[in-house]
Design a protein around this motif. Structure first.
Motif, PDB file in Angstrom:
ATOM      1  N   ASP A 149       0.819  -1.220   0.000  1.00 18.62           N
ATOM      2  CA  ASP A 149       0.000   0.000   0.000  1.00 18.62           C
ATOM      3  C   ASP A 149       0.849   1.265   0.000  1.00 18.62           C
ATOM      4  N   ASN A 150       2.122   1.129   0.363  1.00 25.34           N
ATOM      5  CA  ASN A 150       3.009   2.298   0.412  1.00 25.34           C
ATOM      6  C   ASN A 150       4.087   2.250  -0.672  1.00 25.34           C
ATOM      7  N   GLY A 151       3.801   1.561  -1.767  1.00 21.42           N
ATOM      8  CA  GLY A 151       4.695   1.587  -2.916  1.00 21.42           C
ATOM      9  C   GLY A 151       5.799   0.561  -2.918  1.00 21.42           C
ATOM     10  N   GLY A 152       5.759  -0.420  -2.000  1.00 24.04           N
ATOM     11  CA  GLY A 152       6.784  -1.460  -1.960  1.00 24.04           C
ATOM     12  C   GLY A 152       6.319  -2.740  -2.638  1.00 24.04           C
ATOM     13  N   ILE A 153       7.242  -3.681  -2.791  1.00 25.76           N
ATOM     14  CA  ILE A 153       6.939  -4.976  -3.401  1.00 25.76           C
ATOM     15  C   ILE A 153       7.487  -6.081  -2.504  1.00 25.76           C
ATOM     16  N   VAL A 154       6.658  -7.058  -2.177  1.00 30.00           N
ATOM     17  CA  VAL A 154       7.107  -8.196  -1.379  1.00 30.00           C
ATOM     18  C   VAL A 154       7.810  -9.173  -2.322  1.00 30.00           C
ATOM     19  N   THR A 155       9.120  -9.336  -2.115  1.00 35.63           N
ATOM     20  CA  THR A 155       9.932 -10.165  -3.002  1.00 35.63           C
ATOM     21  C   THR A 155      11.207 -10.584  -2.269  1.00 35.63           C
ATOM     22  N   PRO A 156      11.845 -11.705  -2.651  1.00 39.03           N
ATOM     23  CA  PRO A 156      13.067 -12.141  -1.973  1.00 39.03           C
ATOM     24  C   PRO A 156      14.178 -11.082  -1.997  1.00 39.03           C
ATOM     25  N   THR A 157      14.803 -10.842  -0.850  1.00 42.00           N
ATOM     26  CA  THR A 157      15.886  -9.850  -0.761  1.00 42.00           C
ATOM     27  C   THR A 157      17.043 -10.312   0.132  1.00 42.00           C
ATOM     28  N   THR A 158      16.885 -11.412   0.859  1.00 43.87           N
ATOM     29  CA  THR A 158      17.936 -11.810   1.801  1.00 43.87           C
ATOM     30  C   THR A 158      19.249 -12.153   1.100  1.00 43.87           C
ATOM     31  N   TYR A 159      19.190 -12.446  -0.207  1.00 40.20           N
ATOM     32  CA  TYR A 159      20.420 -12.744  -0.945  1.00 40.20           C
ATOM     33  C   TYR A 159      21.311 -11.500  -1.071  1.00 40.20           C
ATOM     34  N   LEU A 160      20.747 -10.326  -0.765  1.00 38.00           N
ATOM     35  CA  LEU A 160      21.512  -9.072  -0.793  1.00 38.00           C
ATOM     36  C   LEU A 160      22.140  -8.761   0.571  1.00 38.00           C
ATOM     37  N   PHE A 161      21.937  -9.653   1.530  1.00 41.05           N
ATOM     38  CA  PHE A 161      22.428  -9.470   2.894  1.00 41.05           C
ATOM     39  C   PHE A 161      23.186 -10.713   3.346  1.00 41.05           C
ATOM     40  N   GLU A 162      23.886 -10.572   4.461  1.00 43.03           N
ATOM     41  CA  GLU A 162      24.517 -11.722   5.115  1.00 43.03           C
ATOM     42  C   GLU A 162      24.102 -11.708   6.583  1.00 43.03           C
ATOM     43  N   LYS A 163      23.620 -12.833   7.068  1.00 40.82           N
ATOM     44  CA  LYS A 163      23.177 -12.922   8.461  1.00 40.82           C
ATOM     45  C   LYS A 163      24.376 -13.128   9.369  1.00 40.82           C
ATOM     46  N   LYS A 164      24.494 -12.293  10.398  1.00 42.46           N
ATOM     47  CA  LYS A 164      25.652 -12.349  11.290  1.00 42.46           C
ATOM     48  C   LYS A 164      25.225 -12.217  12.747  1.00 42.46           C
ATOM     49  N   GLY A 165      26.138 -12.629  13.629  1.00 40.09           N
ATOM     50  CA  GLY A 165      25.949 -12.397  15.054  1.00 40.09           C
ATOM     51  C   GLY A 165      26.843 -11.229  15.452  1.00 40.09           C
ATOM     52  N   ARG A 166      26.377 -10.416  16.377  1.00 43.99           N
ATOM     53  CA  ARG A 166      27.137  -9.232  16.801  1.00 43.99           C
ATOM     54  C   ARG A 166      27.070  -9.107  18.319  1.00 43.99           C
ATOM     55  N   VAL A 167      28.244  -8.907  18.923  1.00 46.35           N
ATOM     56  CA  VAL A 167      28.314  -8.726  20.377  1.00 46.35           C
ATOM     57  C   VAL A 167      29.094  -7.443  20.656  1.00 46.35           C
ATOM     58  N   ALA A 168      28.450  -6.485  21.302  1.00 48.01           N
ATOM     59  CA  ALA A 168      29.097  -5.219  21.658  1.00 48.01           C
ATOM     60  C   ALA A 168      29.433  -5.238  23.147  1.00 48.01           C
ATOM     61  N   MET A 169      30.654  -4.910  23.448  1.00 44.94           N
ATOM     62  CA  MET A 169      31.102  -4.916  24.839  1.00 44.94           C
ATOM     63  C   MET A 169      30.953  -3.517  25.454  1.00 44.94           C
ATOM     64  N   GLU A 170      30.972  -3.480  26.771  1.00 41.31           N
ATOM     65  CA  GLU A 170      30.875  -2.202  27.470  1.00 41.31           C
ATOM     66  C   GLU A 170      32.092  -1.336  27.126  1.00 41.31           C
ATOM     67  N   LYS A 171      31.850  -0.035  26.923  1.00 37.41           N
ATOM     68  CA  LYS A 171      32.922   0.866  26.504  1.00 37.41           C
ATOM     69  C   LYS A 171      34.011   0.982  27.580  1.00 37.41           C
TER      70      LYS A 171
END
Length: 274
Positions: A149-171
């Motif tokens: 309804d807002n001009g987008g298209i539902v279609t496969p896109t995960t191939y444009l990304f890589e799934k990763k884990g991220r851990v940020a420690m206290e500064k």
């Protein structure tokens, strides 16, 4: 002749008066229109900012709850997150929902299920929308409709990304990734760097995020501040949105998505942050 002389000044007075009256009226209407437009634009901009802030604080609360439990007495990270929520005037219902979400529960007490929706948004921006819900069919229908309804298209896109884990420690002042390289390798991390807040960050395989984070924390003596699994866009496929209309359409759609309670994260392959 006398009658003609009397009427002539009256006609001139009417001719002068009419344009004066018309000018005054149109000026007031124009000013009011401008003021109303400004108010509407300012309100829309503020609403978008509040929506983004609520999403960020809710994620912070859920993450802290997931890692160290729902009791602030034994969870300093949750205490801090709740303090940030109070300062940002986040509604109580959103805070309570975020704490339950961190425990994998909905507000009705049902177990939450993860749902991933892929789409191409205005400006040819690829998106991965992560949701948590106890009503999968409804969320799939509502979010997909919102995108279309807002001009987008539902279609496969995960191939444009890589799934990763991220851990940020206290500064910690003076932290240098090179000084912790050995500990990161031993813990099983794929990479180590610092973020824009100056915190040490390790990246890992999504399935090993928590175990790698905890091992690295023990080896380094640092405290985990954030832990997440996310979609990292491939650098060679990122896009820049320059058209003003597309930027506005994208911002409006993202604002609507963030208002949907089931939506937890939205990952984009745009060079700009929205």
């Amino acid at each position: 002749m006398a009658l003609s002389r009397l009427l002539r000044p009256l006609q001139r007075a009417e001719y002068i008066c009419e344009p004066c009256h018309s000018f005054s009226t149109s000026s007031i209407a124009f000013s009011g229109h401008n003021k109303w437009s400004t108010i509407k634009h300012d309100k829309a901009r503020n609403d978008k900012a509040k929506s983004k802030e609520r999403a960020m604080v809710g994620k912070e609360i859920a993450s802290a709850t997931q890692m160290w439990g729902p009791d602030p007495k034994y969870n300093p990270r949750l205490t801090l997150a709740l303090s940030n929520a109070k300062r940002a005037s986040i509604p109580k219902t959103i805070i309570e929902a975020a704490i339950l979400r961190g425990q994998g529960l909905s507000v009705s007490g049902q177990a939450l299920e993860n749902v991933t929706i892929e789409a191409m948004l205005p400006g040819s921006v690829a998106a991965v929308v992560e949701c948590q819900t106890d009503q999968k069919a409804r969320v799939l229908q509502d979010v997909r409709y919102m995108i279309k309804d807002n001009g987008g298209i539902v279609t496969p896109t995960t191939y444009l990304f890589e799934k990763k884990g991220r851990v940020a420690m206290e500064k910690k002042d003076g932290t240098n990734p090179d000084d912790y390289l050995d500990q990161a390798i031993e813990a099983g991390a794929a990479d180590i760097t610092t973020d824009d807040k100056g915190r040490l960050v390790v990246f890992t395989d999504p399935s090993e995020t928590k175990s790698v984070g905890e091992t690295f924390a023990k080896l380094s003596g640092l405290i985990i501040e954030e832990l997440e699994i996310f979609w990292d866009p491939n650098r060679d496929t990122m896009v820049e949105v320059q058209d003003e209309e597309q930027v506005k359409a994208l911002e409006d759609l993202l604002s609507s998505l963030r208002e949907e309670p089931s939506v937890q994260d939205i990952y984009l392959n745009s060079t700009e942050k929205f």
